[in-house]
Enzyme design. Structure first.
Site, PDB file in Angstrom:
ATOM      1  N   THR A 103     -56.595  39.099  15.627  1.00 16.93           N
ATOM      2  CA  THR A 103     -55.552  39.928  16.221  1.00 16.93           C
ATOM      3  C   THR A 103     -56.125  41.244  16.751  1.00 16.93           C
ATOM      4  OG1 THR A 103     -54.993  40.638  13.972  1.00 16.93           O
ATOM      5  CG2 THR A 103     -53.646  38.917  14.928  1.00 16.93           C
ATOM      6  N   THR A 104     -57.168  41.792  16.101  1.00 13.18           N
ATOM      7  CA  THR A 104     -57.836  42.976  16.643  1.00 13.18           C
ATOM      8  C   THR A 104     -58.513  42.667  17.964  1.00 13.18           C
ATOM      9  OG1 THR A 104     -58.181  43.864  14.421  1.00 13.18           O
ATOM     10  CG2 THR A 104     -59.584  44.749  16.145  1.00 13.18           C
ATOM     11  N   TYR A 108     -43.067  36.459  14.542  1.00 12.94           N
ATOM     12  CA  TYR A 108     -41.771  36.486  15.221  1.00 12.94           C
ATOM     13  C   TYR A 108     -40.794  35.441  14.715  1.00 12.94           C
ATOM     14  CZ  TYR A 108     -38.028  36.743  18.582  1.00 12.94           C
ATOM     15  OH  TYR A 108     -36.789  36.869  19.139  1.00 12.94           O
ATOM     16  N   TYR A 147     -54.376  34.178   6.764  1.00 15.44           N
ATOM     17  CA  TYR A 147     -54.294  35.611   7.058  1.00 15.44           C
ATOM     18  C   TYR A 147     -52.851  36.062   6.927  1.00 15.44           C
ATOM     19  CZ  TYR A 147     -54.692  39.941   9.885  1.00 15.44           C
ATOM     20  OH  TYR A 147     -54.644  41.225  10.354  1.00 15.44           O
ATOM     21  N   ARG A 150     -47.363  43.227  10.636  1.00 10.98           N
ATOM     22  CA  ARG A 150     -47.446  42.847  12.051  1.00 10.98           C
ATOM     23  C   ARG A 150     -46.669  41.575  12.371  1.00 10.98           C
ATOM     24  NH1 ARG A 150     -51.559  45.899  14.982  1.00 10.98           N
ATOM     25  NH2 ARG A 150     -50.968  44.614  16.752  1.00 10.98           N
ATOM     26  N   LYS A 162     -57.343  36.225   3.973  1.00  9.37           N
ATOM     27  CA  LYS A 162     -57.432  37.642   4.316  1.00  9.37           C
ATOM     28  C   LYS A 162     -56.057  38.227   4.028  1.00  9.37           C
ATOM     29  CE  LYS A 162     -57.806  40.805   8.252  1.00  9.37           C
ATOM     30  NZ  LYS A 162     -57.904  40.910   9.742  1.00  9.37           N
ATOM     31  N   ILE A 167     -62.302  42.091   5.828  1.00 10.68           N
ATOM     32  CA  ILE A 167     -62.289  41.834   7.267  1.00 10.68           C
ATOM     33  C   ILE A 167     -61.739  43.105   7.889  1.00 10.68           C
ATOM     34  CG2 ILE A 167     -61.341  40.447   9.140  1.00 10.68           C
ATOM     35  CD1 ILE A 167     -61.482  38.028   7.321  1.00 10.68           C
TER      36      ILE A 167
END
Length: 292
Positions: free
Chosen positions: A44-45, A107, A133, A138, A161, A203
């Site tokens: 996502t980063t 979402y 993850y 988020r 993660k 991470i």
């Protein structure tokens, strides 16, 4: 087993938003030379939400080729569509990734049973080590330790993660999951304490700008050397806060641009870092030794 400082690598872009292949190659060399323990490509980063599926697969493949087996590459292949996650995970396996990182579906807010079935379907479809993850801040969904424990029994789901942001959640996961299950943190602010409590690594967003320091801090914390870990945290700890004044990866891409490592490109709907945060982030970078 993956452990230590695993960078959640940004995807460098030119001013028009296209992927900057040359800067990607330079970033990878920066991390290999600095001792980063693994690279997470297009998590996502890495702006996975705004890359097309062909771009996503191409950047993963490029990263694997550029790393050339010097350190592990974990491919970010999560999606809020189970079918898309299976496709991305299959492509990562074909490209030679060492493992895949799969974020909880965002979402659509699945139930705990929906999360279990989603990850189970991917695990059964693609034979590659998979890391879950969880990042409720988020995704608007929080995978509970009991659900993770169920998934930990599946042979190719090897870890999680966890970015819930509390050391207590890390402890709950270590206690709940099977003995050889890898628990890593995804929250830089609590990473040191998480590793001192038994997490296998971090991470990290902060590792993008201070990779050697994060490697050494993680190494010390995993070994139980609090004094060394705290001495490093005293220099870099402000970054854990100041790299999140706006939505990740806005600040970290600005920081890397200020360091001369990447261009200024970022994709809408994300925008460049607001000027009001430039000074405070610059001060944190200088304190950490990332800027002179």
């Amino acid at each position: 087993m993956f452990q230590g400082s695993m960078v959640a690598l940004v995807t460098p872009m030119l001013d028009d938003g296209t992927v900057d292949d040359a800067a990607l190659a330079e970033l990878i060399e920066f991390h290999v030379e600095a001792g980063t323990d693994a690279i997470v490509a297009v998590g996502t980063t890495g702006e996975s939400a705004t890359l097309t599926v062909p771009e996503h697969a191409r950047v993963i493949k490029q990263t694997i080729e550029l790393v050339n087996k010097r350190i592990p590459v974990i491919a970010g292949t999560g999606a809020n569509s189970t079918f898309e996650a299976i496709e991305l995970t299959s492509r990562a396996r074909e490209a030679g990734a060492d493992a895949c990182l799969l974020v909880t579906p965002y979402y659509n807010k699945p139930t705990q049973e929906g999360l279990f079935q989603h990850f189970k379907a991917i695990a059964e479809a693609v034979d590659i080590p998979q890391i879950l993850y969880n990042v409720p801040g988020r995704t608007a969904v929080d995978m509970q330790p009991a659900t993770t424990a169920r998934l930990s029994a599946l042979s190719n789901i090897i870890g999680i993660k966890e970015a819930h942001g509390t050391v207590e959640r890390i402890r709950q996961l270590i206690d709940a999951c099977v003995d050889d299950f890898m628990v890593v943190t995804g929250d830089d602010a609590t990473a040191m304490e998480s590793m001192l409590a038994g997490a296998h690594g971090d991470i990290s967003v902060t590792a993008n700008v201070v990779p050697r320091e994060m490697h050494l801090m993680c190494k010390a914390a995993i070994a139980g050397d609090r004094a060394t870990a705290e001495s490093i945290e005293a220099r870099i700890g402000d970054l854990h806060r100041d790299l999140f004044h706006e939505s990740n990866p806005i600040p970290v891409k600005w920081a890397l641009h200020a360091m001369g490592r990447i261009g200024s490109g970022i994709r809408l709907p994300l925008t460049p870092l607001a000027s009001e945060y430039h000074e405070v982030l610059t001060l944190a970078l200088k304190k950490a030794g990332a800027l002179s």
